[in-house]
Design an enzyme around this catalytic site. Structure first.
Site, short mmCIF file in Angstrom:
data_model
loop_
_atom_site.label_atom_id
_atom_site.label_comp_id
_atom_site.label_asym_id
_atom_site.label_seq_id
_atom_site.Cartn_x
_atom_site.Cartn_y
_atom_site.Cartn_z
N LYS A 191 -19.91 7.21 35.14
CA LYS A 191 -19.38 7.74 36.43
C LYS A 191 -19.36 9.43 36.03
O LYS A 191 -18.43 9.97 35.45
CB LYS A 191 -17.98 7.47 36.68
CG LYS A 191 -17.67 7.56 38.13
CD LYS A 191 -17.90 8.89 39.00
CE LYS A 191 -16.84 9.49 38.67
NZ LYS A 191 -16.87 11.21 38.96
N PRO A 192 -20.56 9.94 36.50
CA PRO A 192 -20.63 11.56 36.08
C PRO A 192 -19.65 12.50 36.84
O PRO A 192 -19.43 11.82 38.01
CB PRO A 192 -21.94 12.01 36.07
CG PRO A 192 -22.47 10.95 37.31
CD PRO A 192 -21.88 9.62 37.03
N ALA A 193 -19.22 13.63 36.60
CA ALA A 193 -18.43 14.50 37.42
C ALA A 193 -19.14 14.59 38.69
O ALA A 193 -20.64 14.73 38.80
CB ALA A 193 -18.23 15.65 36.91
N GLU A 239 -5.09 25.48 29.90
CA GLU A 239 -6.27 25.78 29.45
C GLU A 239 -6.81 26.89 30.64
O GLU A 239 -6.42 26.29 31.75
CB GLU A 239 -7.28 24.79 29.34
CG GLU A 239 -7.37 24.00 28.39
CD GLU A 239 -8.23 22.69 28.25
OE1 GLU A 239 -9.19 22.72 27.58
OE2 GLU A 239 -8.21 21.98 29.17
N GLY A 270 -11.86 14.67 29.82
CA GLY A 270 -11.31 15.43 31.14
C GLY A 270 -9.81 15.85 30.93
O GLY A 270 -9.43 15.98 29.55
N SER A 271 -9.09 16.19 31.85
CA SER A 271 -7.79 16.71 31.65
C SER A 271 -6.89 15.79 31.01
O SER A 271 -7.03 14.49 31.29
CB SER A 271 -7.23 17.30 32.86
OG SER A 271 -6.88 16.08 33.91
N TRP A 317 -18.26 17.68 33.87
CA TRP A 317 -19.10 18.70 34.33
C TRP A 317 -19.59 19.71 33.55
O TRP A 317 -20.68 20.43 33.51
CB TRP A 317 -18.81 19.43 35.80
CG TRP A 317 -17.50 20.02 35.67
CD1 TRP A 317 -16.35 19.51 36.05
CD2 TRP A 317 -17.26 21.40 35.11
NE1 TRP A 317 -15.34 20.42 35.87
CE2 TRP A 317 -15.99 21.32 35.31
CE3 TRP A 317 -18.03 22.63 34.60
CZ2 TRP A 317 -15.35 22.82 34.88
CZ3 TRP A 317 -17.30 23.65 34.23
CH2 TRP A 317 -15.91 23.74 34.48
N ASN A 318 -18.75 19.97 32.53
CA ASN A 318 -18.89 21.30 31.68
C ASN A 318 -20.01 21.19 30.53
O ASN A 318 -20.61 21.88 30.04
CB ASN A 318 -17.59 21.79 30.88
CG ASN A 318 -16.89 20.90 29.94
OD1 ASN A 318 -17.23 19.60 30.01
ND2 ASN A 318 -16.08 21.43 29.21
N CYS A 338 -13.70 22.49 26.40
CA CYS A 338 -12.39 22.15 25.96
C CYS A 338 -11.93 22.59 24.49
O CYS A 338 -10.88 22.45 24.11
CB CYS A 338 -11.87 20.47 26.19
SG CYS A 338 -13.14 19.63 26.02
N GLU A 352 -10.89 11.90 25.31
CA GLU A 352 -10.86 13.21 24.97
C GLU A 352 -10.41 14.27 25.95
O GLU A 352 -11.20 14.52 27.03
CB GLU A 352 -12.49 13.80 24.74
CG GLU A 352 -13.28 12.65 23.72
CD GLU A 352 -12.60 12.55 22.24
OE1 GLU A 352 -12.03 13.40 21.73
OE2 GLU A 352 -12.95 11.55 21.64
N LEU A 353 -9.20 14.63 25.88
CA LEU A 353 -8.36 15.38 26.73
C LEU A 353 -8.37 17.06 26.48
O LEU A 353 -9.23 17.43 25.68
CB LEU A 353 -7.13 14.73 27.03
CG LEU A 353 -7.07 13.23 26.98
CD1 LEU A 353 -5.83 12.66 27.12
CD2 LEU A 353 -7.99 12.88 28.19
C1 SIN Z 1 -16.53 19.75 25.71
O1 SIN Z 1 -16.03 20.86 26.02
O2 SIN Z 1 -16.03 18.59 25.99
C2 SIN Z 1 -17.43 19.67 24.75
C3 SIN Z 1 -17.69 20.82 23.73
C4 SIN Z 1 -18.27 20.59 22.29
O3 SIN Z 1 -19.13 19.53 22.32
O4 SIN Z 1 -18.55 21.47 21.55
#
Ligand code: SIN
Length: 478
Positions: A175-177, A380, A229-230, A151-152, A285, A251-252
């Site tokens: 599958k979006p958040a 985090e 995600g996490s 979602w971020n 992240c 990408e965690l």
């Molecule tokens: C993310 O937090 O997954 C993306 C951050 C970014 O693309 O810089």
């Protein structure tokens, strides 16, 4: 056109996979009702996969030039709808509108970049020791891709995953958040408007991802899983994907250190640390979670950072002057509170902020007196909280920065070129920003090492996740 224009919303809903049950969406800004979307389950997942499988058979046979043409039109439409997409994103997840506009541009850049990259997919010829043989290594689209997006960054994480997949000739199921389905649906709407085959980019919205994932992870026809995600969920998906031997791009989580050396110009260093830490209210992240400042400048740096943080404007994210909007949901806010309460109990000092505001808003916060056992030193916080620590010399800075199981992004500020190279090369992270707090860009690799994941998105590396390498040997003895 505005984001909540009924015609635009109607079209957005039409772009998703339908289901008999729907779930409501509310805005984190003030709890207002936004829309409802399909709550897909196993039945919808199976039907979507059947369609995607057929779509893949046709899409993979198109030429790279045909795919690039669709993607260029999709890019142009995304750019043309920048204002509506940005407003939709801000309403869905509370990102300050100026940042949402920036994210639409950033997200669109992946579509443009991979439209161009489609034409550069190239194999190799290999010399043979036999005169009658010709050896080739060719690249071909892998198959159906299952993309689970967060979602971020509800637009950029979708395009960063699916633009290379579509350019390669794969079909994608997104599958979006559950907090941000509308942004993904809007992207699918524009894909169709651009002439993209609907079955090649489908959006499965679901309140509970588990039934949908059970179908897609268990099916051999899904060849790639890409997830942001996490780490906890990433590990689970990694295990679940083993039985069908999927290729993975994960990408965690991260826990980014920011090393500020004593030769850094303070104003510039404060500016970059602020951009890195408070982007998206700290819900990124790659945001720094640990700011390490060399002892000799720690007092001066801390004073300036605290003053800059105290001056941040918190408020309605639709107001262009706002710098910090609401947190995405109650769980996000609760995690910030948990970390701050734990830090306070273990002796941290609050220099500015520290308190929740009304609704889902929280004061931007600077802390000192940080101890290694505090929760915020291991997880985090995903919020506007900046813990400041100190270090003595370069060797200690590298040691503390690397002292984490995570390895997504790390940052440093120095004016010394030798130190910049040495520290950047010594950091065990996938991304290093040297005097740069926001390094992400479409043409560069994005991803982590250690518990921060496997695979890379972005740049020419990002498309390799969606291409199989096939060796073809020709015997010409006839
Ligand atoms: C993310 O937090 O997954 C993306 C951050 C970014 O693309 O810089």
């Amino acid at each position: 056109m505005t984001a909540l224009d009924p015609t635009f919303l109607d079209r957005i809903h039409g772009a998703g996979v339908a289901a008999p049950v729907r779930f409501p969406l509310t805005s984190p800004i003030d709890g207002r009702s936004l829309a409802s979307v399909a709550d897909c389950g196993e039945t919808e997942a199976r039907a979507t996969l059947d369609l995607a499988t057929g779509g893949f058979e046709r899409w993979k046979r198109t030429t790279a030039y045909e795919r690039a043409a669709v993607m260029k039109r999709w890019h142009a439409l995304t750019v043309a709808h920048e204002a509506a997409l940005a407003e939709l994103m801000t309403l869905e997840m509370g990102k300050p509108i100026t940042e949402s506009i920036g994210e639409v541009k950033y997200g669109a850049a992946f579509v443009e970049w991979y439209a161009e990259e489609a034409k550069r997919i190239a194999g190799e010829t290999i010399e043979s020791q036999f005169g009658h043989k010709r050896l080739l290594a060719i690249k071909q689209a892998t198959g159906v891709v299952y993309a689970i997006t967060p979602w971020n960054f509800p637009i950029a994480t979708v395009t960063r995953k699916i633009a290379p997949a579509l350019a390669a000739g794969c079909a994608v199921i997104v599958k979006p958040a559950e907090q941000t389905p509308l942004s993904a649906l809007a992207l699918a709407t524009l894909w169709r408007d651009a002439g993209g085959p609907p079955e090649v980019f489908q959006v499965l919205t679901a309140l509970d991802p588990r039934p949908v994932s059970a179908v897609l992870l268990g099916d051999l026809r899904v060849r790639v899983l890409t997830f942001t995600g996490s780490t906890q969920v990433g590990v689970h998906l990694y295990e679940r994907s083993a039985k069908t031997m999927k290729r993975l791009a994960l990408e965690l989580g991260g826990h980014a250190p920011y090393l500020v050396f004593e030769d850094a110009p303070l104003d510039k260093a404060v500016r970059e640390v602020m951009a890195c830490k408070f982007r998206n209210g700290g819900q990124t992240c790659v945001c720094t979670n640990r700011i390490y400042v060399q002892e000799s400048i720690a007092a001066a740096f801390t004073e300036r950072l605290a003053a800059a943080v105290a001056a941040l404007k918190v408020g309605d994210p639709l107001d262009p002057a706002t710098q910090i909007g609401p947190m995405v949901d109650q769980a996000g806010l609760a995690k910030i509170r948990e970390h701050l309460d734990d830090a306070a109990a273990l002796g941290a000092t609050v220099l500015t902020g520290g308190r929740p505001l009304t609704g889902l808003y929280h004061q931007p916060t600077v802390l000192t007196g940080i101890r290694p056992e505090m929760k915020l030193m291991h997880e985090e916080t995903f919020g506007p909280v900046a813990p400041i620590l100190t270090f003595h010399d370069e060797a200690e800075a590298i040691r503390v920065a690397n002292g984490s199981p995570f390895g997504l992004a790390a940052y440093l500020w120095t004016a010394d070129l030798r130190r910049a190279f040495h520290v950047a090369e010594s950091l065990e992270f996938g991304i290093v920003g040297v005097n740069d707090g926001v390094p992400s860009t479409a043409q560069a690799p994005f991803g982590g090492v250690k518990m921060s994941g496997v695979g890379r998105e972005g740049g020419h590396w990002g498309i390799d996740e969606f291409l199989d390498l096939k060796y073809v040997s020709f015997g010409l003895q006839v």
